[in-house]
Scaffold this active site. Structure first.
Site, mmCIF file in Angstrom:
data_model
loop_
_atom_site.group_PDB
_atom_site.id
_atom_site.type_symbol
_atom_site.label_atom_id
_atom_site.label_comp_id
_atom_site.label_asym_id
_atom_site.label_seq_id
_atom_site.Cartn_x
_atom_site.Cartn_y
_atom_site.Cartn_z
ATOM 1 N N SER A 90 1.855 3.266 -2.546
ATOM 2 C CA SER A 90 1.286 4.323 -3.399
ATOM 3 C C SER A 90 -0.054 4.801 -2.866
ATOM 4 C CB SER A 90 1.142 3.811 -4.835
ATOM 5 O OG SER A 90 2.410 3.528 -5.394
ATOM 6 N N GLU B 174 7.592 5.775 -5.548
ATOM 7 C CA GLU B 174 8.593 4.929 -6.208
ATOM 8 C C GLU B 174 9.994 5.506 -6.009
ATOM 9 O OE1 GLU B 174 7.547 2.189 -7.039
ATOM 10 O OE2 GLU B 174 5.528 2.315 -7.896
ATOM 11 N N ALA B 175 10.249 6.022 -4.815
ATOM 12 C CA ALA B 175 11.510 6.712 -4.535
ATOM 13 C C ALA B 175 12.729 5.805 -4.659
ATOM 14 C CB ALA B 175 11.469 7.330 -3.135
ATOM 15 N N GLY C 182 0.776 -1.233 0.000
ATOM 16 C CA GLY C 182 0.000 0.000 0.000
ATOM 17 C C GLY C 182 0.808 1.285 0.000
#
Length: 202
Positions: free
Chosen positions: A18, A89-90, A16
Site C-alpha cells: 500500500s 488490495e487487488a 509495503g
C-alpha cells in the site's frame, strides 16, 4: 499513443504494497497525470488506502458490481481526465474486475497498477491474483524484505486465532499483524508455515 500497461506488484503482508501504491500515485500525479485510487477491504474498513507506517489516501471502494470501465467512462463524461488506476488490495477484487483492468489498458489506453497479496492463509492463490499473473504485462515482487521470526525470508501469510495457525475458514477474514488482534496474520517462512511454529513467546 501512450503505451498503457497492466502491472501487478505483489508480496506478503508488511512488505509495503500500500505504501508503494501511494508512492506510485504521488509520482504520476506530480508529472501532471490524473488517476483514480481504488481499494477493497482496506484494513481501515473505510474507502481509503492506509499503510502501517501512517500514510493514507481517499479511495473508491470496489464492490462486486462496480465496473471499472464504467467508472472511468463516467469520469470522462464529466470532463475529468483519467490516465491511470491505482488498484490496492487487488487480490480481493473479482476475476471480472481483472478482466476490466486489462480492457482499460488495451481499449482505453489507461495504465493500471495493481497491488496485492498473491496467496491466502492456506498458501493458495487468490483468484484475482492468479488472473493478474496470467494477464499482466509486468509482474513484480515488491523488494522490501519481510522476515520470519527465525530470520529466514517470510513468504507466506499465516492466519492466527487464539495463538494457533488455522488452516480452514473463509478465504477473506479481516485481521491485522498486531498481537492484540482477535484474528491476526503473521508472515512465516515456508518451513515454519508448514509446521505452524509461530516462534518463541515472551
Amino acid at each position: 499513443m501512450h503505451a498503457a500497461a497492466l502491472k501487478f506488484f505483489w508480496g506478503p503482508m508488511d512488505c509495503g504494497k500500500s505504501t508503494m501504491a501511494l508512492q506510485m500515485n504521488y509520482n504520476h500525479a506530480r508529472q501532471g497525470r490524473r488517476g483514480l485510487v481504488t481499494t477493497r477491504i482496506d484494513r481501515s474498513l473505510g474507502p481509503q488506502v492506509t499503510t502501517r507506517i501512517g500514510l493514507a489516501h481517499e479511495a473508491i471502494e470496489v464492490t462486486d458490481d462496480l465496473d471499472l470501465r464504467a467508472l472511468v467512462r463516467g469520469r470522462w463524461a464529466d470532463g475529468v481526465r483519467v490516465d491511470y488506476l491505482i488498484c490496492d488490495e487487488a487480490c480481493f477484487y473479482t476475476v471480472e474486475h481483472v478482466e476490466q483492468m486489462a480492457e482499460l489498458v488495451d481499449s482505453y489506453d489507461v495504465d493500471v497498477f495493481a497491488f496485492g497479496l498473491a496467496t491466502d492463509f492456506r498458501s493458495r492463490l487468490f483468484p484475482a491474483a492468479q488472473r493478474l499473473f496470467e494477464l499482466a504485462d509486468e509482474v513484480a515482487r515488491i523488494q522490501v524484505e519481510v522476515l520470519c521470526w527465525c530470520g529466514r525470508e517470510g513468504l507466506l501469510n499465516a492466519r492466527v486465532v487464539d495463538g494457533r495457525v488455522v488452516r480452514e475458514g473463509a478465504q477473506v477474514v479481516i485481521g491485522d499483524t498486531v498481537d492484540t488482534a482477535e484474528v491476526r496474520y503473521q508472515v512465516l517462512c515456508r518451513r515454519h508455515y508448514r509446521s505452524g511454529d509461530l516462534g518463541p513467546r515472551d
